[in-house]
Design an enzyme around this catalytic site. Structure first.
Site, mmCIF file in Angstrom:
data_model
loop_
_atom_site.group_PDB
_atom_site.id
_atom_site.type_symbol
_atom_site.label_atom_id
_atom_site.label_comp_id
_atom_site.label_asym_id
_atom_site.label_seq_id
_atom_site.Cartn_x
_atom_site.Cartn_y
_atom_site.Cartn_z
ATOM 1 N N ARG A 229 0.818 -1.209 0.000
ATOM 2 C CA ARG A 229 0.000 0.000 0.000
ATOM 3 C C ARG A 229 0.851 1.258 0.000
ATOM 4 O O ARG A 229 0.317 2.364 0.025
ATOM 5 C CB ARG A 229 -0.964 -0.003 1.188
ATOM 6 C CG ARG A 229 -0.281 0.035 2.509
ATOM 7 C CD ARG A 229 -1.263 -0.109 3.666
ATOM 8 N NE ARG A 229 -0.534 -0.091 4.928
ATOM 9 C CZ ARG A 229 -0.898 -0.734 6.009
ATOM 10 N NH1 ARG A 229 -1.988 -1.468 5.993
ATOM 11 N NH2 ARG A 229 -0.192 -0.655 7.106
ATOM 12 N N ARG B 121 -19.787 -4.573 6.740
ATOM 13 C CA ARG B 121 -18.413 -4.330 7.141
ATOM 14 C C ARG B 121 -18.333 -3.032 7.940
ATOM 15 O O ARG B 121 -18.977 -2.034 7.616
ATOM 16 C CB ARG B 121 -17.509 -4.242 5.905
ATOM 17 C CG ARG B 121 -17.219 -5.586 5.298
ATOM 18 C CD ARG B 121 -16.546 -5.526 3.958
ATOM 19 N NE ARG B 121 -15.488 -4.544 3.864
ATOM 20 C CZ ARG B 121 -14.684 -4.439 2.802
ATOM 21 N NH1 ARG B 121 -14.841 -5.241 1.770
ATOM 22 N NH2 ARG B 121 -13.745 -3.523 2.775
ATOM 23 N N ARG C 152 -10.079 6.625 4.505
ATOM 24 C CA ARG C 152 -9.318 5.630 3.741
ATOM 25 C C ARG C 152 -8.887 6.178 2.379
ATOM 26 O O ARG C 152 -7.778 5.910 1.914
ATOM 27 C CB ARG C 152 -10.156 4.359 3.558
ATOM 28 C CG ARG C 152 -10.439 3.629 4.857
ATOM 29 C CD ARG C 152 -11.312 2.416 4.635
ATOM 30 N NE ARG C 152 -10.620 1.415 3.844
ATOM 31 C CZ ARG C 152 -11.246 0.504 3.096
ATOM 32 N NH1 ARG C 152 -12.562 0.491 3.017
ATOM 33 N NH2 ARG C 152 -10.550 -0.385 2.415
#
Length: 199
Positions: free
Chosen positions: A88, A137, A148
């Site tokens: 990432r 979720r 995010r």
């Protein structure tokens, strides 16, 4: 075939990875799912991961790298794999290069999407889970997704340049229909398979 799928949260990486995984009979290694599994286990580590994920934060590089290294050592990954959610950032990408050594990635597929559409996809995924009486979720809410997306912009987008310099990056319009995106990806992987065999 060793692949990595790159793109913003909600870009459809998981959906496409599952399809390509079945096509090539290689495992889809979703770091998000691995971490969620740890959360469900209820261990001390899982509880720590849970609080980080629910806040939209990112698990530490050391932890996620260790998780990935252990997973890549399992027998089903010997023929290839699809990484989804790792690396990432560039530091993790360099670590992965060292881990793979001569068996480097064959291709990095970046799914390019409009972030406003990503937010709508998150809401739709949460609505679908509720409609199907399945678990929503914890990171499927707009505020968490905004956190995010910002983390993605800062840390993950430089991966595009990193893999472009290596000649591994293929950009795909993730705004197209699922089947169109799949066809583009399979076209890329077919070319890379031929290059690997005859290059």
């Amino acid at each position: 075939m060793r692949l990595m799928f790159l793109g913003a949260p909600g870009a459809g990486k998981g959906t496409q990875a599952e399809i390509v995984s079945r096509r090539y009979k290689i495992p889809h290694l979703s770091t998000g799912e691995i971490l969620r599994s740890e959360v469900r286990s209820g261990t001390e580590l899982g509880l720590s991961i849970r609080s980080t994920m629910e806040a939209g934060g990112l698990v530490s590089d050391d932890l996620i790298s260790d998780v990935v290294a252990r997973r890549l050592q399992q027998g089903d990954a010997a023929r290839g794999f699809i990484l989804d959610g790792f690396p990432r950032n560039v530091a993790q990408a360099r670590w992965l290069d060292g881990l793979l050594a001569d068996e480097r990635l064959d291709a990095v597929v970046e799914l390019v999407v409009d972030e406003t559409v990503v937010l709508e996809r998150v809401l739709n995924r949460a609505r679908a889970a509720l409609a199907n009486s399945t678990e929503v979720r914890k990171d499927d809410d707009v505020d968490t997704m905004r956190v995010r997306l910002e983390a993605y912009r800062v840390a993950t987008r430089p991966l595009s340049a990193y893999y472009r310099e290596q000649g591994l990056l293929f950009r795909v319009d993730g705004m197209k229909g699922v089947h169109e995106v799949t066809d583009e990806i399979l076209g890329i992987t077919a070319r890379e398979t031929v290059a690997e065999q005859f290059g």
